[in-house]
Design a protein around this motif. Structure first.
Motif, short mmCIF file in Angstrom:
data_model
loop_
_atom_site.label_atom_id
_atom_site.label_comp_id
_atom_site.label_asym_id
_atom_site.label_seq_id
_atom_site.Cartn_x
_atom_site.Cartn_y
_atom_site.Cartn_z
N VAL A 30 1.74 3.99 3.93
CA VAL A 30 0.83 4.60 4.45
C VAL A 30 0.05 3.82 5.17
N THR A 31 -0.57 4.52 6.21
CA THR A 31 -1.17 3.61 7.46
C THR A 31 -2.40 4.19 7.97
N GLU A 32 -3.50 3.87 8.66
CA GLU A 32 -4.47 4.31 9.29
C GLU A 32 -4.26 3.85 10.85
N PRO A 33 -4.02 4.68 11.83
CA PRO A 33 -3.89 6.31 11.43
C PRO A 33 -2.36 6.42 11.07
N GLU A 34 -2.30 7.82 10.70
CA GLU A 34 -1.19 8.23 10.26
C GLU A 34 -0.74 9.43 11.16
N PRO A 35 0.55 9.63 12.01
CA PRO A 35 1.43 8.30 11.81
C PRO A 35 0.97 7.12 12.71
N ILE A 52 6.15 -4.76 6.84
CA ILE A 52 7.15 -3.68 6.60
C ILE A 52 6.20 -2.22 6.49
N VAL A 53 6.64 -1.40 7.56
CA VAL A 53 6.08 -0.23 7.65
C VAL A 53 7.00 1.00 7.47
N VAL A 54 6.99 2.08 6.56
CA VAL A 54 7.69 3.05 6.55
C VAL A 54 6.72 4.42 6.30
N PRO A 55 7.50 5.52 6.87
CA PRO A 55 6.74 6.82 7.27
C PRO A 55 6.28 7.48 6.04
N HIS A 56 5.56 7.12 5.14
CA HIS A 56 4.75 7.90 4.00
C HIS A 56 5.93 8.54 3.29
N ILE A 57 6.93 7.88 2.58
CA ILE A 57 8.13 8.53 1.90
C ILE A 57 8.23 8.14 0.40
N ALA A 58 6.76 7.88 -0.09
CA ALA A 58 7.05 7.35 -1.50
C ALA A 58 7.65 8.32 -2.58
N SER A 59 7.16 9.51 -2.22
CA SER A 59 7.75 10.56 -3.09
C SER A 59 8.83 11.30 -2.80
N ASN A 108 0.90 -1.14 0.02
CA ASN A 108 -0.14 -0.09 0.00
C ASN A 108 0.90 1.26 -0.01
N ALA A 109 0.97 1.84 -1.25
CA ALA A 109 1.61 3.22 -1.27
C ALA A 109 0.47 4.32 -1.87
N ALA A 110 -0.92 3.94 -1.45
CA ALA A 110 -1.82 5.05 -1.82
C ALA A 110 -1.92 5.77 -0.69
N ARG A 111 -3.25 5.27 0.07
CA ARG A 111 -3.52 6.21 1.27
C ARG A 111 -3.95 4.98 2.42
N GLY A 112 -3.67 5.25 3.79
CA GLY A 112 -3.70 4.15 4.83
C GLY A 112 -5.15 3.67 4.90
N PRO A 113 -6.18 4.52 4.69
CA PRO A 113 -7.73 4.04 5.28
C PRO A 113 -8.26 3.31 4.00
N VAL A 114 -7.25 2.94 2.86
CA VAL A 114 -7.86 1.95 1.79
C VAL A 114 -7.70 0.63 2.31
N VAL A 115 -6.92 0.39 3.55
CA VAL A 115 -6.69 -0.86 4.07
C VAL A 115 -7.35 -0.90 5.56
#
Ligand code: NAP
Length: 329
Positions: free
Chosen positions: A264-269, A283-290, A236-243
């Protein structure tokens, strides 16, 4: 002498964006590391002509009502799920965003997550750091093949398509689900359309690239996760709440799927004591895809371009609510 428009910028962004805005406007900049609290946001927008914001700022009806002078909202992101677009349109406020410039960086990172989960790279790093590497192990840290596997892409837009192009280099069989069927891309990239349930059941990797909307909120919940193969990996590199995070915890703990990799996660961070953070197959990383230097510079420049166009009363070059221009005066 004409007075320069007043603009609130909700965090320090690259100079490629700040410099042109400073040149044309009176800039008030929130300098802290964390986003401005809602109370500050409400106070600051009260006398602003323009707002340059980030995806961490909830720009809702209340903020727009407080910003009685607001003529433009420009967000430094492509996704605008934190902004009430309907409220902005109703008030005649165009909303800018940054499509395209982050597509390749985000697709690169999606593939990095896919590879890292498939080949268990973070576990390998931890293993070495913990002093556990004593010999070459014929059965140690075995992963799954990426080459030749089936990839299911949910949302074949800009980023989904860029991920598909990369997947072709790994001889992957590519399925996609999207509300809009794309015969052009089916022909060009050899991707196969599948209904979501079918895609989930057949894919070795499921990668999410749809926007967060009421329709996609918790799109990947218990039912979807149970449909996936027990050997499958979710990215998931879209938005957390999709999952749905609770369903994902159970899926990963109880072996409904093999692993997940989340930008991305729900909640974020996500809190550090959340089970998704400690599960070895997540694996969780802090919304760094871009998060590359040049991509963030281009995003900032584009956000400035949108903001300044809106302040000049011109159509935004990259507008997330183009219907604002069709509304009756
Ligand atoms: P895009 O070009 O608009 O692509 C989104 C695709 O998803 C479109 O083809 C859209 O179809 C499709 N879609 C809409 N609803 C769907 C549903 N219910 N199920 C499946 N697909 C659906 O946007 P993009 O530039 O590729 O960006 C996609 C998303 O990635 C953004 O909205 C943002 O949230 C996220 N993103 C995350 C990061 C990060 O840092 N992790 C970076 C950039 C973007 P239609 O066009 O037919 O609606």
């Amino acid at each position: 002498m004409t007075t320069r428009p007043v603009v609130y910028v909700t965090r320090r962004i690259p100079e490629t964006g700040l410099a042109p805005v400073r040149e044309a406007c009176q800039v008030r900049l929130w300098e802290e590391e964390l986003p401005p609290p809602k109370s500050v946001l409400l106070q600051e927008v009260a006398d602003c002509d323009g707002l340059l914001c980030l995806l961490t700022d909830p720009i809702d009806e209340e903020v727009m009502a407080a910003g009685t002078r607001l003529r433009v909202i420009s967000q430094m992101a492509v996704g605008v799920d934190n902004i009430d677009l309907r409220a902005a349109t109703a008030r005649g406020i165009p909303v800018g965003h940054t499509p395209g410039v982050l597509t390749e960086a985000t697709a690169d990172f999606t593939f990095a997550l896919l590879m890292a989960a498939a080949r268990r790279i973070p576990e390998g790093v931890d293993y070495v750091r913990a002093g556990k590497w004593r010999t070459w192990e014929p059965m140690g840290l075995l992963g799954v093949d990426v080459w030749g596997a089936t990839l299911g892409i949910v949302g074949l837009g800009r980023i989904g398509t860029a991920v598909a192009r990369r997947a072709r280099g790994f001889a992957m069989h590519i399925l996609y689900y999207d509300p809009t069927r794309r015969p052009d891309l089916e022909a060009e990239l050899g991707v196969e359309y599948a209904e979501l349930d079918d895609l989930l059941a057949r894919s070795d990797f499921v990668s999410l690239h749809c926007p967060l909307t009421p329709e996609t909120h918790h799109l990947i919940g218990e039912a979807a996760l149970r449909r996936m193969k027990p050997t499958a990996i979710l990215i998931n590199a879209a938005r957390g709440p999709v999952v749905d995070p609770d369903a994902l915890v159970r899926a990963l703990s109880e072996g409904w799927i093999r692993a997940a990799a989340l930008d991305v996660t729900e909640p974020e961070p996500i809190p550090p004591d959340h089970p998704l953070v400690s599960l070895p197959n997540c694996i969780v990383v802090p919304h760094i895809a871009s998060a590359t230097v040049s991509t963030r510079e281009r995003m900032a420049a584009m956000a400035a371009e949108n903001l300044l166009a809106g302040l000049r009363g011109e159509r935004l070059p990259y507008c997330a609510n183009p219907e604002v221009y069709a509304r009756p005066l």
